[in-house]
Design an enzyme around this catalytic site. Sequence first.
Site, short mmCIF file in Angstrom:
data_model
loop_
_atom_site.label_atom_id
_atom_site.label_comp_id
_atom_site.label_asym_id
_atom_site.label_seq_id
_atom_site.Cartn_x
_atom_site.Cartn_y
_atom_site.Cartn_z
N ASP A 87 0.38 -1.35 0.14
CA ASP A 87 0.01 -0.03 0.43
C ASP A 87 0.85 1.45 0.21
O ASP A 87 2.33 1.28 0.48
CB ASP A 87 -0.70 -0.23 1.54
CG ASP A 87 -2.42 -0.75 0.86
OD1 ASP A 87 -1.52 -2.24 0.33
OD2 ASP A 87 -3.27 -0.39 2.28
N HIS A 89 -1.41 4.66 -0.48
CA HIS A 89 -1.95 5.94 0.39
C HIS A 89 -1.60 6.81 0.30
O HIS A 89 -1.89 8.04 1.14
CB HIS A 89 -2.77 5.38 1.66
CG HIS A 89 -3.27 4.09 2.00
ND1 HIS A 89 -4.91 3.97 1.18
CD2 HIS A 89 -2.98 2.69 2.49
CE1 HIS A 89 -5.19 2.88 1.68
NE2 HIS A 89 -4.23 2.13 2.35
N ASP A 115 -3.97 -0.07 -3.43
CA ASP A 115 -4.75 1.46 -2.63
C ASP A 115 -3.45 2.15 -2.78
O ASP A 115 -2.03 2.75 -1.76
CB ASP A 115 -4.59 0.72 -1.29
CG ASP A 115 -5.70 -0.10 -0.53
OD1 ASP A 115 -6.70 -0.41 -1.58
OD2 ASP A 115 -6.11 -0.40 0.12
N ASP A 118 -6.27 7.65 -1.00
CA ASP A 118 -6.89 8.15 0.25
C ASP A 118 -6.06 7.66 1.36
O ASP A 118 -4.91 7.26 1.54
CB ASP A 118 -7.55 6.51 0.10
CG ASP A 118 -9.06 6.87 -0.53
OD1 ASP A 118 -9.09 7.55 -0.99
OD2 ASP A 118 -9.46 5.89 -0.56
N ARG A 119 -6.65 8.79 2.55
CA ARG A 119 -5.30 8.99 3.29
C ARG A 119 -4.84 9.47 3.42
O ARG A 119 -4.77 10.07 4.53
CB ARG A 119 -5.39 7.61 4.03
CG ARG A 119 -6.12 6.53 4.01
CD ARG A 119 -6.07 5.60 5.32
NE ARG A 119 -6.70 4.23 5.94
CZ ARG A 119 -8.12 4.32 6.53
NH1 ARG A 119 -8.70 5.20 6.49
NH2 ARG A 119 -8.84 3.23 6.60
N ASN A 147 -8.14 -2.73 -2.81
CA ASN A 147 -9.81 -2.36 -2.54
C ASN A 147 -10.21 -0.67 -2.30
O ASN A 147 -11.24 -0.24 -2.18
CB ASN A 147 -10.37 -2.64 -0.97
CG ASN A 147 -9.11 -2.48 0.04
OD1 ASN A 147 -8.46 -2.43 -0.26
ND2 ASN A 147 -10.47 -1.70 0.95
N HIS A 148 -9.05 -0.05 -1.81
CA HIS A 148 -8.85 1.70 -2.04
C HIS A 148 -9.62 2.06 -3.64
O HIS A 148 -10.47 3.31 -3.66
CB HIS A 148 -8.40 2.11 -1.50
CG HIS A 148 -8.84 2.51 -0.13
ND1 HIS A 148 -8.95 3.71 0.66
CD2 HIS A 148 -8.50 1.89 1.10
CE1 HIS A 148 -9.06 2.99 1.47
NE2 HIS A 148 -8.96 2.25 2.45
N HIS A 197 -3.68 -7.69 -3.83
CA HIS A 197 -3.97 -7.21 -2.98
C HIS A 197 -4.45 -7.65 -1.84
O HIS A 197 -3.26 -7.26 -0.23
CB HIS A 197 -4.87 -6.11 -3.49
CG HIS A 197 -4.88 -4.46 -2.13
ND1 HIS A 197 -4.34 -3.69 -1.73
CD2 HIS A 197 -6.26 -4.89 -0.93
CE1 HIS A 197 -4.59 -3.38 -0.80
NE2 HIS A 197 -5.59 -3.75 -0.50
N ARG A 244 -13.89 -6.88 8.54
CA ARG A 244 -13.93 -6.07 7.73
C ARG A 244 -15.33 -5.78 7.23
O ARG A 244 -15.59 -4.51 6.80
CB ARG A 244 -13.07 -5.93 6.89
CG ARG A 244 -11.81 -5.63 7.26
CD ARG A 244 -10.70 -5.61 5.88
NE ARG A 244 -9.20 -6.21 5.99
CZ ARG A 244 -8.56 -4.79 5.97
NH1 ARG A 244 -8.93 -3.80 5.71
NH2 ARG A 244 -7.05 -5.32 6.46
N HIS A 271 -2.57 -4.69 2.27
CA HIS A 271 -4.27 -4.41 2.95
C HIS A 271 -3.73 -4.64 4.09
O HIS A 271 -4.79 -4.27 4.96
CB HIS A 271 -4.53 -5.46 1.83
CG HIS A 271 -6.44 -5.49 3.11
ND1 HIS A 271 -6.57 -4.83 2.05
CD2 HIS A 271 -6.72 -6.65 2.83
CE1 HIS A 271 -7.90 -4.83 2.81
NE2 HIS A 271 -7.76 -5.96 2.70
#
Length: 340
Positions: A87, A89, A115, A118-119, A147-148, A197, A244, A271
């Site tokens: 990841d 991010h 990923d 995001d964040r 998944n993001h 992922h 989750r 992940h």
Amino acid sequence: PPPPPPPLLRKPGPPPPPLPPSPLLLLPTCSSSSAAMSDLDAHIETLKQCKIIPEDEVKTLCEKAKEILMEEQNVHHVAIPATVVGDIHGQFYDLLELFDVGGQVPSVNYVFMGDFVDRGYYSVETFLLLLALKVRYPKRVTLIRGNHESRQITQVYGFYDECLRKYGSVNVWRYCTEIFDYLSLSSLIENKIFCVHGGLSPSINTLDQIRVIDRKQEVPHDGAMCDLMWSDPEDIDGWGLSPRGAGYLFGGDVVAQFNSTNAVELIARAHQLVMEGYKHMFNDTLVTVWSAPNYCYRCGNVAAILELDEHLTKNFKIFEAAPQEARGVPAKKPAPDYFL
């Protein structure tokens, strides 16, 4: 009545000049192709300075990327040597740190396991840089969907708001999320290392079952495609419910069966935050790789990448967050994080 007069005979004149070629029929020349590469190189240099490129150029970049990605399979084959990345991010300056530690594209063949957004503060610059590198060096960069990479998730965890703030509209978010639908679901390095992922799915026993998934869609809430991006390994037997709310927990016996069925030696996945940067499980038949140091700018973890040489020998490189003096100041803090 008298016969009609004979037709007038005229000497043939010069042939009419040829019509100019339609611009639609003109094939790209070497000069136009090199100009496009030059533009792409300029965009890469701009993005490496953590500066955005114009919206119309983002649209063009995404159109070129789509042409490349739609030719790749759900299980994208990668040759060795290769470097596997977890990841990111949106931690742009830590991505630059990663390239300093692992080597620059195209010198290194990278497999990014999703990923990208995001964040972090710089999801736009991070994803566009990786996408530009993919278009410029398609054989040296592999982008797997996480998944993001989802319309729904990015509207909650920052990427949507960042696009709106930096471009004044949601058009760039739309261009990027459409590209998400074309990213590969997994990769297979030298037919021996399976990269994904999240993890495995009770709906999938063989790689061929992944190959026939219709991936060009938003990430579903359940099913095989969802599980590949959301599932996690756990010290259990068989399958378990995931906290989750999507995907599953899977044990070492599931990994052993999958690896045996598909002649795979190792599953590499991301992940999950790992404080040490990577974590082996199930007698080294699965490894989690995490590549966002000091996750969310506060977790205090180190990051790692996995290097595989021409003999598939594994070497983990650990790195820390980029020094503070190398970082820019974000325009605005992202929305608060509710879940890590």
